[in-house]
Design a protein around this motif. Structure first.
Motif, PDB file in Angstrom:
ATOM      1  N   ALA A  47       6.706  18.628   1.763  1.00  0.00           N
ATOM      2  CA  ALA A  47       7.233  17.742   0.730  1.00  0.00           C
ATOM      3  C   ALA A  47       8.189  18.491  -0.195  1.00  0.00           C
ATOM      4  CB  ALA A  47       6.088  17.126  -0.082  1.00  0.00           C
ATOM      5  N   VAL A  48       9.231  17.800  -0.612  1.00  0.00           N
ATOM      6  CA  VAL A  48      10.186  18.306  -1.601  1.00  0.00           C
ATOM      7  C   VAL A  48      10.394  17.218  -2.635  1.00  0.00           C
ATOM      8  CG1 VAL A  48      12.521  19.123  -2.021  1.00  0.00           C
ATOM      9  CG2 VAL A  48      11.352  19.770   0.084  1.00  0.00           C
ATOM     10  N   TYR A  49      10.312  17.602  -3.905  1.00  0.00           N
ATOM     11  CA  TYR A  49      10.519  16.628  -4.978  1.00  0.00           C
ATOM     12  C   TYR A  49      11.510  17.193  -5.984  1.00  0.00           C
ATOM     13  CZ  TYR A  49       9.824  14.137  -9.340  1.00  0.00           C
ATOM     14  OH  TYR A  49      10.041  13.450 -10.507  1.00  0.00           O
ATOM     15  N   GLY A  50      12.387  16.341  -6.481  1.00  0.00           N
ATOM     16  CA  GLY A  50      13.337  16.749  -7.513  1.00  0.00           C
ATOM     17  C   GLY A  50      13.578  15.620  -8.487  1.00  0.00           C
ATOM     18  N   SER A  51      13.741  15.957  -9.752  1.00  0.00           N
ATOM     19  CA  SER A  51      14.064  14.960 -10.774  1.00  0.00           C
ATOM     20  C   SER A  51      15.056  15.570 -11.746  1.00  0.00           C
ATOM     21  CB  SER A  51      12.805  14.499 -11.515  1.00  0.00           C
ATOM     22  OG  SER A  51      12.281  15.555 -12.308  1.00  0.00           O
ATOM     23  N   GLY A  52      15.884  14.730 -12.320  1.00  0.00           N
ATOM     24  CA  GLY A  52      16.875  15.232 -13.260  1.00  0.00           C
ATOM     25  C   GLY A  52      17.334  14.175 -14.239  1.00  0.00           C
ATOM     26  N   LYS A  53      17.772  14.643 -15.408  1.00  0.00           N
ATOM     27  CA  LYS A  53      18.352  13.778 -16.430  1.00  0.00           C
ATOM     28  C   LYS A  53      19.639  14.421 -16.921  1.00  0.00           C
ATOM     29  CE  LYS A  53      14.380  11.276 -18.323  1.00  0.00           C
ATOM     30  NZ  LYS A  53      13.640  10.945 -19.570  1.00  0.00           N
ATOM     31  N   LEU A  54      20.618  13.588 -17.201  1.00  0.00           N
ATOM     32  CA  LEU A  54      21.916  14.067 -17.651  1.00  0.00           C
ATOM     33  C   LEU A  54      22.423  13.184 -18.774  1.00  0.00           C
ATOM     34  CD1 LEU A  54      24.330  16.014 -17.197  1.00  0.00           C
ATOM     35  CD2 LEU A  54      25.260  14.292 -15.610  1.00  0.00           C
ATOM     36  N   THR A  58       0.825  -1.203   0.000  1.00  0.00           N
ATOM     37  CA  THR A  58       0.000   0.000   0.000  1.00  0.00           C
ATOM     38  C   THR A  58       0.861   1.256   0.000  1.00  0.00           C
ATOM     39  OG1 THR A  58      -1.716  -1.173   1.231  1.00  0.00           O
ATOM     40  CG2 THR A  58      -1.829   1.222   1.210  1.00  0.00           C
ATOM     41  N   ILE A  59       0.511   2.212  -0.873  1.00  0.00           N
ATOM     42  CA  ILE A  59       1.250   3.466  -1.001  1.00  0.00           C
ATOM     43  C   ILE A  59       0.453   4.593  -0.347  1.00  0.00           C
ATOM     44  CG2 ILE A  59       2.306   5.086  -2.619  1.00  0.00           C
ATOM     45  CD1 ILE A  59       3.550   2.283  -2.572  1.00  0.00           C
ATOM     46  N   ASP A  60       1.137   5.436   0.411  1.00  0.00           N
ATOM     47  CA  ASP A  60       0.502   6.596   1.024  1.00  0.00           C
ATOM     48  C   ASP A  60       0.498   7.747   0.020  1.00  0.00           C
ATOM     49  OD1 ASP A  60      -0.545   8.513   2.641  1.00  0.00           O
ATOM     50  OD2 ASP A  60       1.180   8.655   3.985  1.00  0.00           O
ATOM     51  N   LEU A  61      -0.688   8.145  -0.428  1.00  0.00           N
ATOM     52  CA  LEU A  61      -0.799   9.215  -1.425  1.00  0.00           C
ATOM     53  C   LEU A  61      -0.349  10.561  -0.880  1.00  0.00           C
ATOM     54  CD1 LEU A  61      -4.196   8.366  -3.172  1.00  0.00           C
ATOM     55  CD2 LEU A  61      -1.894   7.640  -3.787  1.00  0.00           C
ATOM     56  N   ASN A  62      -0.299  10.696   0.457  1.00  0.00           N
ATOM     57  CA  ASN A  62       0.167  11.949   1.052  1.00  0.00           C
ATOM     58  C   ASN A  62       1.614  12.250   0.692  1.00  0.00           C
ATOM     59  OD1 ASN A  62      -2.224  12.666   2.535  1.00  0.00           O
ATOM     60  ND2 ASN A  62      -1.740  11.046   3.978  1.00  0.00           N
ATOM     61  N   SER A  63       2.361  11.234   0.276  1.00  0.00           N
ATOM     62  CA  SER A  63       3.784  11.414  -0.006  1.00  0.00           C
ATOM     63  C   SER A  63       4.050  11.984  -1.394  1.00  0.00           C
ATOM     64  CB  SER A  63       4.512  10.074   0.137  1.00  0.00           C
ATOM     65  OG  SER A  63       4.034   9.137  -0.807  1.00  0.00           O
ATOM     66  N   ILE A  64       3.004  12.189  -2.197  1.00  0.00           N
ATOM     67  CA  ILE A  64       3.181  12.690  -3.563  1.00  0.00           C
ATOM     68  C   ILE A  64       2.714  14.144  -3.624  1.00  0.00           C
ATOM     69  CG2 ILE A  64       2.592  12.348  -5.989  1.00  0.00           C
ATOM     70  CD1 ILE A  64       1.975   9.429  -5.306  1.00  0.00           C
ATOM     71  N   PRO A  65       3.608  15.092  -3.942  1.00  0.00           N
ATOM     72  CA  PRO A  65       3.208  16.511  -3.991  1.00  0.00           C
ATOM     73  C   PRO A  65       2.407  16.827  -5.252  1.00  0.00           C
ATOM     74  CG  PRO A  65       5.524  16.269  -4.557  1.00  0.00           C
ATOM     75  CD  PRO A  65       5.062  14.907  -4.161  1.00  0.00           C
ATOM     76  N   LEU A  66       1.278  17.503  -5.078  1.00  0.00           N
ATOM     77  CA  LEU A  66       0.420  17.847  -6.214  1.00  0.00           C
ATOM     78  C   LEU A  66       1.129  18.781  -7.187  1.00  0.00           C
ATOM     79  CD1 LEU A  66      -2.442  17.594  -7.445  1.00  0.00           C
ATOM     80  CD2 LEU A  66      -3.082  19.616  -6.137  1.00  0.00           C
ATOM     81  N   ALA A  67       1.989  19.669  -6.673  1.00  0.00           N
ATOM     82  CA  ALA A  67       2.659  20.649  -7.530  1.00  0.00           C
ATOM     83  C   ALA A  67       3.597  20.002  -8.539  1.00  0.00           C
ATOM     84  CB  ALA A  67       3.442  21.631  -6.665  1.00  0.00           C
ATOM     85  N   ALA A  68       3.994  18.768  -8.294  1.00  0.00           N
ATOM     86  CA  ALA A  68       4.963  18.115  -9.178  1.00  0.00           C
ATOM     87  C   ALA A  68       4.307  17.227 -10.232  1.00  0.00           C
ATOM     88  CB  ALA A  68       5.938  17.280  -8.350  1.00  0.00           C
ATOM     89  N   ILE A  69       2.980  17.130 -10.233  1.00  0.00           N
ATOM     90  CA  ILE A  69       2.309  16.182 -11.128  1.00  0.00           C
ATOM     91  C   ILE A  69       2.054  16.799 -12.504  1.00  0.00           C
ATOM     92  CG2 ILE A  69       0.161  14.919 -11.499  1.00  0.00           C
ATOM     93  CD1 ILE A  69       0.051  14.362  -8.566  1.00  0.00           C
ATOM     94  N   GLU A  70       2.459  16.080 -13.530  1.00  0.00           N
ATOM     95  CA  GLU A  70       2.183  16.446 -14.915  1.00  0.00           C
ATOM     96  C   GLU A  70       0.821  15.909 -15.339  1.00  0.00           C
ATOM     97  OE1 GLU A  70       2.501  17.830 -18.781  1.00  0.00           O
ATOM     98  OE2 GLU A  70       3.931  18.210 -17.174  1.00  0.00           O
ATOM     99  N   ARG A  71       0.583  14.629 -15.047  1.00  0.00           N
ATOM    100  CA  ARG A  71      -0.696  14.007 -15.375  1.00  0.00           C
ATOM    101  C   ARG A  71      -0.797  12.698 -14.583  1.00  0.00           C
ATOM    102  NH1 ARG A  71       2.776  12.519 -19.446  1.00  0.00           N
ATOM    103  NH2 ARG A  71       2.729  10.316 -20.074  1.00  0.00           N
TER     104      ARG A  71
END
Length: 307
Positions: free
Chosen positions: A261-268, A69-82
């Protein structure tokens, strides 16, 4: 994103649970007097949250317990694309935890404008006020610059709503008359474990004889009521010689919650090799405080005891 904005949702929890196919999930309010533990889950078609697979960018994320089971509280709404939702079983592809379906959160990546979002809501009858703030920004283009990064931070806080803050939950005592008749009705969801306590006294025929001439070996009464002209303490109801505790007055409808919550993603791009390194980082701190009725204690004393 446009549909998410129009929905008015202030969190992933509110957004995902507005979907008609989402049924039988655990809500944060279930932690009040229950076993919710402050988490919010996804459950498709009421098959069960343990059978609804939640993915982040197509990959599994750490569960909230020893299961899946995943806690949806851990996903920030501001970071969602779709959000992609598969409402059919996908166990052949993903395993038994996808029997009900799959919910895949696709998060933002790469260049995007600086976005600030602040909201505050206050019900007209007070309590359960909620504040939300988020900030996000993306940098770079993988094809042009060889890198891309996206960061987002959010803060959410909701005040508690006590049962006494609303008329429908203010008391566990419901009484009245049936319209057009002389019939009366009453419903009481209370406890004989009052404060101060009722007393049960046992002894041979201590209560005299009942209507059938049998001895009554127990008498129950409230010493407080006897000492106060038949009146019971606040949040109590007098029934017979006892006072019953209306414990509904002590519980909550909505618990207090705070989420950071803080979220970060990156590609190099790794030179001209065609290889790409990527990383996703999500840090979430969720605090839920649920207040419930006090747990009753019961004990016995000999009649020779000083009390």
């Amino acid at each position: 994103q446009e549909e998410i904005k129009r929905s008015g949702a202030t969190s992933v929890t509110a957004l995902i649970q507005s979907i008609p196919a989402m049924q039988g999930f655990t809500n944060i309010a279930d932690s009040v007097g229950g076993t919710g533990g402050g988490i919010t889950t996804a459950s498709l078609h009421d098959v069960g949250e343990q059978y609804t697979l939640v993915l982040l960018n197509g990959r599994r994320v750490a569960p909230s317990d020893s299961g899946t089971t995943i806690d949806l509280n851990s996903i920030p709404l501001a970071a969602i694309e779709r959000i992609e939702i598969l409402t059919d079983g996908a166990s052949a592809l993903y395993g038994a935890d996808a029997i009900a379906g799959v919910v895949n959160f696709i998060l933002k990546r790469g260049a995007s404008p600086l976005t600030l979002d602040a909201r505050y809501s206050s019900p007209e009858r007070g309590a359960a006020q909620e504040a939300n703030f988020s900030i996000s920004k993306g940098f770079g283009d993988l094809d042009r610059d060889g890198y891309s990064f996206f960061v987002a931070a959010s803060f959410d806080k909701q005040n508690r709503m006590r049962a006494t803050d609303r008329s429908f939950s203010r008391t566990g005592l419901i009484a009245g008359t049936v319209p057009g008749t002389d019939l009366c009705y009453d419903f009481f969801n209370g406890s004989s474990r009052s404060v101060p306590p009722n007393v049960d006294v046992f002894g041979p025929a201590i209560g005299g004889l009942d209507a059938d001439g049998e001895p009554i070996n127990q008498v129950s009464f409230s010493p407080y009521k006897l000492a106060n002209n038949g009146n019971c303490p606040a949040d109590h109801v007098g029934i017979g010689r006892q006072c019953f505790f209306d414990y509904t007055t002590t519980v909550e409808v909505v618990p207090e919650r705070e989420r950071k919550a803080v979220y970060g993603s990156g590609k190099l791009a790794l030179g001209k090799s065609g290889w790409t390194a990527f990383a996703d980082l999500a840090l979430t701190d969720v605090s839920t405080v649920a207040r419930i009725a006090p747990y009753p204690a019961e004990f016995g004393m000999a009649t020779t005891h000083p009390l």
